[in-house]
Design a protein around this motif. Sequence first.
Motif, PDB file in Angstrom:
ATOM      1  N   ILE A 165      72.374  38.416  28.770  1.00 13.75           N
ATOM      2  CA  ILE A 165      71.813  39.045  29.959  1.00 13.75           C
ATOM      3  C   ILE A 165      72.605  38.595  31.173  1.00 13.75           C
ATOM      4  CG2 ILE A 165      69.803  39.060  31.499  1.00 13.75           C
ATOM      5  CD1 ILE A 165      68.080  38.961  28.961  1.00 13.75           C
ATOM      6  N   ASP A 166      73.027  39.547  31.972  1.00 18.85           N
ATOM      7  CA  ASP A 166      73.644  39.243  33.257  1.00 18.85           C
ATOM      8  C   ASP A 166      72.540  39.203  34.307  1.00 18.85           C
ATOM      9  OD1 ASP A 166      76.263  39.133  32.328  1.00 18.85           O
ATOM     10  OD2 ASP A 166      76.585  41.281  32.616  1.00 18.85           O
ATOM     11  N   LEU A 167      72.442  38.086  35.009  1.00 19.68           N
ATOM     12  CA  LEU A 167      71.449  37.944  36.068  1.00 19.68           C
ATOM     13  C   LEU A 167      72.148  37.917  37.414  1.00 19.68           C
ATOM     14  CD1 LEU A 167      68.689  37.350  37.324  1.00 19.68           C
ATOM     15  CD2 LEU A 167      69.063  34.914  36.772  1.00 19.68           C
ATOM     16  N   HIS A 168      71.857  38.913  38.230  1.00 17.70           N
ATOM     17  CA  HIS A 168      72.378  38.989  39.593  1.00 17.70           C
ATOM     18  C   HIS A 168      71.349  38.308  40.485  1.00 17.70           C
ATOM     19  CE1 HIS A 168      75.641  41.800  38.485  1.00 17.70           C
ATOM     20  NE2 HIS A 168      74.813  42.046  37.493  1.00 17.70           N
ATOM     21  N   LEU A 176      63.126  31.104  35.988  1.00 19.67           N
ATOM     22  CA  LEU A 176      62.006  30.436  35.323  1.00 19.67           C
ATOM     23  C   LEU A 176      61.795  31.019  33.930  1.00 19.67           C
ATOM     24  CD1 LEU A 176      59.372  30.111  38.201  1.00 19.67           C
ATOM     25  CD2 LEU A 176      60.540  28.231  37.050  1.00 19.67           C
ATOM     26  N   PHE A 177      61.785  32.339  33.832  1.00 18.81           N
ATOM     27  CA  PHE A 177      61.566  32.968  32.528  1.00 18.81           C
ATOM     28  C   PHE A 177      62.728  32.672  31.585  1.00 18.81           C
ATOM     29  CE2 PHE A 177      61.500  35.889  29.136  1.00 18.81           C
ATOM     30  CZ  PHE A 177      60.181  36.262  28.941  1.00 18.81           C
ATOM     31  N   LEU A 178      63.932  32.885  32.042  1.00 16.08           N
ATOM     32  CA  LEU A 178      65.098  32.736  31.172  1.00 16.08           C
ATOM     33  C   LEU A 178      65.216  31.311  30.643  1.00 16.08           C
ATOM     34  CD1 LEU A 178      67.628  34.853  33.245  1.00 16.08           C
ATOM     35  CD2 LEU A 178      66.633  35.483  31.034  1.00 16.08           C
ATOM     36  N   GLU A 179      64.925  30.339  31.484  1.00 18.81           N
ATOM     37  CA  GLU A 179      64.983  28.958  31.031  1.00 18.81           C
ATOM     38  C   GLU A 179      63.850  28.632  30.062  1.00 18.81           C
ATOM     39  OE1 GLU A 179      67.248  26.652  31.359  1.00 18.81           O
ATOM     40  OE2 GLU A 179      68.566  27.874  32.617  1.00 18.81           O
ATOM     41  N   GLU A 180      62.667  29.144  30.316  1.00 22.51           N
ATOM     42  CA  GLU A 180      61.554  28.925  29.392  1.00 22.51           C
ATOM     43  C   GLU A 180      61.834  29.561  28.031  1.00 22.51           C
ATOM     44  OE1 GLU A 180      58.764  27.226  29.475  1.00 22.51           O
ATOM     45  OE2 GLU A 180      58.448  26.746  31.591  1.00 22.51           O
ATOM     46  N   LEU A 211      61.347  41.378  30.256  1.00 27.14           N
ATOM     47  CA  LEU A 211      61.748  40.237  29.429  1.00 27.14           C
ATOM     48  C   LEU A 211      60.608  39.763  28.540  1.00 27.14           C
ATOM     49  CD1 LEU A 211      63.838  38.221  32.049  1.00 27.14           C
ATOM     50  CD2 LEU A 211      64.713  39.567  30.115  1.00 27.14           C
ATOM     51  N   ALA A 212      59.380  39.811  29.061  1.00 30.88           N
ATOM     52  CA  ALA A 212      58.231  39.417  28.239  1.00 30.88           C
ATOM     53  C   ALA A 212      58.073  40.344  27.045  1.00 30.88           C
ATOM     54  CB  ALA A 212      56.962  39.415  29.093  1.00 30.88           C
ATOM     55  N   ARG A 215      65.036  22.874  35.385  1.00 31.40           N
ATOM     56  CA  ARG A 215      66.365  23.440  35.127  1.00 31.40           C
ATOM     57  C   ARG A 215      66.609  24.668  35.992  1.00 31.40           C
ATOM     58  NH1 ARG A 215      64.707  22.556  29.735  1.00 31.40           N
ATOM     59  NH2 ARG A 215      64.423  24.801  29.411  1.00 31.40           N
ATOM     60  N   ALA A 216      65.599  25.509  36.132  1.00 31.21           N
ATOM     61  CA  ALA A 216      65.756  26.733  36.923  1.00 31.21           C
ATOM     62  C   ALA A 216      66.055  26.399  38.377  1.00 31.21           C
ATOM     63  CB  ALA A 216      64.493  27.586  36.815  1.00 31.21           C
ATOM     64  N   TYR A 217      65.322  25.451  38.935  1.00 30.36           N
ATOM     65  CA  TYR A 217      65.519  25.125  40.349  1.00 30.36           C
ATOM     66  C   TYR A 217      66.797  24.334  40.590  1.00 30.36           C
ATOM     67  CZ  TYR A 217      61.320  27.176  42.263  1.00 30.36           C
ATOM     68  OH  TYR A 217      60.397  28.083  42.706  1.00 30.36           O
TER      69      TYR A 217
END
Length: 230
Positions: free
Chosen positions: A2-5, A17-21, A79-80, A201-203
Amino acid sequence: MIDLHYWPTPNGHKVTLFLEEAGLDYRLHPVNIGKGDQFLPEFLAISPNNKMPAIVDHAPADGGAPLSVFESGAILLYLAEKTGRFLSSDLRGRAATLEWLFWQMGGLGPMSGQMGHFNVYAPERIPYAIERYDSEVRRLHRVMDKRLSESKYLAGDEYGIADMASYPWIGAYSKLPADFVAFPHLGRWHQAIAERPATQRAYALGPTVNPDAGKPLSDEERKHLFAKRD
Protein backbone atom coordinates in the motif's frame (compact mmCIF):
# COMPACT_ATOMS: atom_id res chain seq x y z
CA MET A 1 1.81 -3.22 -0.87
CA ILE A 2 0.00 0.00 0.00
CA ASP A 3 1.26 3.45 -0.90
CA LEU A 4 0.32 5.94 1.80
CA HIS A 5 0.35 9.61 0.82
CA TYR A 6 0.85 11.18 4.21
CA TRP A 7 1.78 14.14 6.34
CA PRO A 8 1.89 13.88 10.16
CA THR A 9 -1.40 15.58 10.97
CA PRO A 10 -4.28 14.07 12.97
CA ASN A 11 -5.87 12.72 9.80
CA GLY A 12 -2.56 11.32 8.63
CA HIS A 13 -2.01 9.59 11.97
CA LYS A 14 -5.32 7.76 11.67
CA VAL A 15 -4.04 5.67 8.78
CA THR A 16 -0.60 4.94 10.20
CA LEU A 17 -2.32 3.79 13.39
CA PHE A 18 -4.22 1.18 11.37
CA LEU A 19 -1.30 0.12 9.20
CA GLU A 20 0.98 -0.35 12.18
CA GLU A 21 -1.65 -2.27 14.15
CA ALA A 22 -2.42 -4.54 11.20
CA GLY A 23 1.21 -5.04 10.20
CA LEU A 24 0.48 -4.28 6.55
CA ASP A 25 3.33 -3.52 4.18
CA TYR A 26 3.23 0.11 3.15
CA ARG A 27 5.38 2.86 1.65
CA LEU A 28 5.21 6.44 2.86
CA HIS A 29 4.95 9.18 0.27
CA PRO A 30 5.23 12.53 2.08
CA VAL A 31 2.74 15.16 1.00
CA ASN A 32 4.23 18.41 2.30
CA ILE A 33 1.08 20.45 2.72
CA GLY A 34 3.12 23.51 3.73
CA LYS A 35 4.78 23.52 0.31
CA GLY A 36 1.58 22.85 -1.64
CA ASP A 37 2.18 19.21 -2.58
CA GLN A 38 -1.55 18.57 -2.10
CA PHE A 39 -2.24 20.64 -5.21
CA LEU A 40 0.08 18.72 -7.53
CA PRO A 41 -1.75 17.04 -10.44
CA GLU A 42 -0.41 13.60 -9.57
CA PHE A 43 -1.81 13.89 -6.04
CA LEU A 44 -5.14 15.32 -7.20
CA ALA A 45 -5.50 12.26 -9.42
CA ILE A 46 -5.95 10.13 -6.29
CA SER A 47 -7.30 12.76 -3.89
CA PRO A 48 -9.44 15.25 -5.83
CA ASN A 49 -10.32 17.24 -2.70
CA ASN A 50 -6.60 18.14 -2.32
CA LYS A 51 -6.47 16.69 1.19
CA MET A 52 -4.31 13.96 2.56
CA PRO A 53 -4.14 11.14 3.50
CA ALA A 54 -4.81 8.98 0.47
CA ILE A 55 -3.77 5.43 -0.30
CA VAL A 56 -3.16 3.30 -3.35
CA ASP A 57 -3.67 -0.41 -2.77
CA HIS A 58 -1.61 -2.41 -5.24
CA ALA A 59 -3.26 -5.69 -4.22
CA PRO A 60 -7.00 -5.00 -3.93
CA ALA A 61 -9.28 -7.88 -3.00
CA ASP A 62 -10.79 -8.09 -6.48
CA GLY A 63 -7.38 -8.78 -8.01
CA GLY A 64 -7.76 -5.86 -10.38
CA ALA A 65 -5.78 -2.71 -11.05
CA PRO A 66 -4.40 -0.65 -8.14
CA LEU A 67 -7.18 1.06 -6.23
CA SER A 68 -6.91 4.54 -4.73
CA VAL A 69 -8.97 5.72 -1.76
CA PHE A 70 -9.15 9.22 -0.29
CA GLU A 71 -10.77 10.57 2.91
CA SER A 72 -9.38 9.18 6.17
CA GLY A 73 -12.64 7.60 7.33
CA ALA A 74 -13.14 5.87 4.00
CA ILE A 75 -9.55 4.63 4.13
CA LEU A 76 -10.02 3.16 7.61
CA LEU A 77 -13.22 1.44 6.55
CA TYR A 78 -11.57 0.11 3.37
CA LEU A 79 -8.58 -1.27 5.26
CA ALA A 80 -10.80 -2.82 7.94
CA GLU A 81 -12.84 -4.62 5.31
CA LYS A 82 -9.71 -5.63 3.41
CA THR A 83 -8.08 -7.21 6.44
CA GLY A 84 -11.12 -8.28 8.43
CA ARG A 85 -9.72 -6.45 11.46
CA PHE A 86 -10.81 -3.62 13.78
CA LEU A 87 -14.41 -3.72 12.53
CA SER A 88 -16.83 -6.17 14.09
CA SER A 89 -18.58 -8.65 11.81
CA ASP A 90 -21.47 -8.63 14.28
CA LEU A 91 -24.38 -6.51 13.07
CA ARG A 92 -24.67 -4.42 16.22
CA GLY A 93 -20.95 -4.07 16.75
CA ARG A 94 -20.48 -2.95 13.16
CA ALA A 95 -23.29 -0.42 13.46
CA ALA A 96 -21.76 1.02 16.64
CA THR A 97 -18.35 1.32 14.98
CA LEU A 98 -19.78 3.14 11.97
CA GLU A 99 -21.79 5.47 14.18
CA TRP A 100 -18.72 6.59 16.07
CA LEU A 101 -16.53 6.67 12.94
CA PHE A 102 -18.97 8.99 11.19
CA TRP A 103 -19.42 11.00 14.40
CA GLN A 104 -15.70 11.68 14.35
CA MET A 105 -15.64 12.54 10.65
CA GLY A 106 -18.63 14.87 10.90
CA GLY A 107 -18.02 16.39 14.32
CA LEU A 108 -14.92 15.80 16.39
CA GLY A 109 -12.43 16.28 13.54
CA PRO A 110 -13.92 19.38 11.89
CA MET A 111 -14.75 21.12 15.17
CA SER A 112 -11.32 20.37 16.66
CA GLY A 113 -9.68 21.63 13.49
CA GLN A 114 -11.58 24.90 13.66
CA MET A 115 -10.75 25.23 17.35
CA GLY A 116 -7.08 24.81 16.48
CA HIS A 117 -7.27 27.25 13.59
CA PHE A 118 -8.81 30.12 15.54
CA ASN A 119 -6.70 29.56 18.67
CA VAL A 120 -3.35 28.77 17.06
CA TYR A 121 -3.15 29.84 13.41
CA ALA A 122 -5.57 32.71 12.79
CA PRO A 123 -3.79 36.03 12.12
CA GLU A 124 -6.16 37.81 14.51
CA ARG A 125 -8.08 36.71 17.57
CA ILE A 126 -11.81 36.47 17.01
CA PRO A 127 -13.38 35.90 20.44
CA TYR A 128 -16.72 34.68 19.10
CA ALA A 129 -15.08 32.01 16.93
CA ILE A 130 -12.72 30.93 19.72
CA GLU A 131 -15.57 30.58 22.21
CA ARG A 132 -17.79 28.85 19.66
CA TYR A 133 -15.33 26.10 18.79
CA ASP A 134 -13.84 25.70 22.27
CA SER A 135 -17.35 25.15 23.60
CA GLU A 136 -18.31 22.70 20.87
CA VAL A 137 -15.15 20.62 21.27
CA ARG A 138 -15.71 20.48 25.01
CA ARG A 139 -19.25 19.26 24.37
CA LEU A 140 -17.93 16.55 22.06
CA HIS A 141 -15.40 15.50 24.69
CA ARG A 142 -18.28 15.23 27.14
CA VAL A 143 -20.13 12.99 24.69
CA MET A 144 -17.05 10.76 24.40
CA ASP A 145 -16.55 10.68 28.16
CA LYS A 146 -20.13 9.54 28.70
CA ARG A 147 -19.75 6.80 26.11
CA LEU A 148 -16.42 5.68 27.56
CA SER A 149 -17.93 5.48 31.03
CA GLU A 150 -20.08 2.69 29.60
CA SER A 151 -17.59 0.81 27.42
CA LYS A 152 -13.85 0.29 27.13
CA TYR A 153 -13.66 1.66 23.60
CA LEU A 154 -16.02 3.73 21.50
CA ALA A 155 -17.77 0.79 19.84
CA GLY A 156 -17.57 -1.64 22.76
CA ASP A 157 -14.93 -3.83 24.34
CA GLU A 158 -12.63 -4.05 21.32
CA TYR A 159 -10.27 -1.43 19.92
CA GLY A 160 -11.34 -0.47 16.42
CA ILE A 161 -11.34 2.04 13.61
CA ALA A 162 -13.61 4.47 15.47
CA ASP A 163 -10.94 4.77 18.16
CA MET A 164 -8.18 5.16 15.57
CA ALA A 165 -10.15 7.96 13.93
CA SER A 166 -10.82 9.83 17.17
CA TYR A 167 -7.58 9.41 19.11
CA PRO A 168 -5.42 11.80 17.03
CA TRP A 169 -7.90 14.63 17.53
CA ILE A 170 -7.76 14.53 21.35
CA GLY A 171 -5.12 17.03 22.41
CA ALA A 172 -4.01 17.50 18.81
CA TYR A 173 -2.69 20.98 19.65
CA SER A 174 -0.14 21.25 22.44
CA LYS A 175 -1.55 24.65 23.43
CA LEU A 176 -5.04 23.17 23.77
CA PRO A 177 -4.81 20.05 25.95
CA ALA A 178 -7.90 18.00 26.65
CA ASP A 179 -9.38 18.34 30.13
CA PHE A 180 -8.85 14.84 31.48
CA VAL A 181 -9.71 15.99 34.99
CA ALA A 182 -13.22 16.88 33.89
CA PHE A 183 -13.38 13.87 31.55
CA PRO A 184 -11.58 10.99 33.31
CA HIS A 185 -13.01 8.23 31.12
CA LEU A 186 -11.71 10.03 28.06
CA GLY A 187 -8.34 10.27 29.77
CA ARG A 188 -8.29 6.55 30.60
CA TRP A 189 -9.08 5.68 26.98
CA HIS A 190 -6.50 8.10 25.61
CA GLN A 191 -3.74 6.75 27.83
CA ALA A 192 -4.55 3.15 26.92
CA ILE A 193 -4.23 3.90 23.22
CA ALA A 194 -1.08 6.00 23.70
CA GLU A 195 0.58 3.02 25.37
CA ARG A 196 -0.04 0.65 22.48
CA PRO A 197 3.22 -0.21 20.68
CA ALA A 198 1.60 0.38 17.29
CA THR A 199 0.55 3.88 18.36
CA GLN A 200 4.10 4.67 19.40
CA ARG A 201 5.46 3.38 16.08
CA ALA A 202 2.90 5.38 14.12
CA TYR A 203 3.67 8.63 15.92
CA ALA A 204 7.41 8.08 15.66
CA LEU A 205 7.05 8.51 11.90
CA GLY A 206 6.05 12.15 12.30
CA PRO A 207 9.43 13.72 13.15
CA THR A 208 11.16 11.72 10.43
CA VAL A 209 8.79 13.14 7.81
CA ASN A 210 8.42 16.65 9.19
CA PRO A 211 11.23 17.61 11.57
CA ASP A 212 9.93 21.21 11.57
CA ALA A 213 6.62 20.34 13.21
CA GLY A 214 5.66 22.79 15.91
CA LYS A 215 7.65 25.71 14.51
CA PRO A 216 5.84 28.93 13.54
CA LEU A 217 4.39 28.83 10.04
CA SER A 218 6.15 30.71 7.28
CA ASP A 219 4.27 32.99 4.90
CA GLU A 220 4.57 30.31 2.22
CA GLU A 221 3.09 27.66 4.50
CA ARG A 222 0.21 29.93 5.47
CA LYS A 223 -0.50 30.58 1.80
CA HIS A 224 -0.71 26.88 0.96
CA LEU A 225 -2.66 25.95 4.08
CA PHE A 226 -5.10 28.80 4.48
CA ALA A 227 -5.15 31.19 1.53
CA LYS A 228 -8.10 31.28 -0.83
CA ARG A 229 -7.41 29.43 -4.07
CA ASP A 230 -9.41 29.73 -7.28
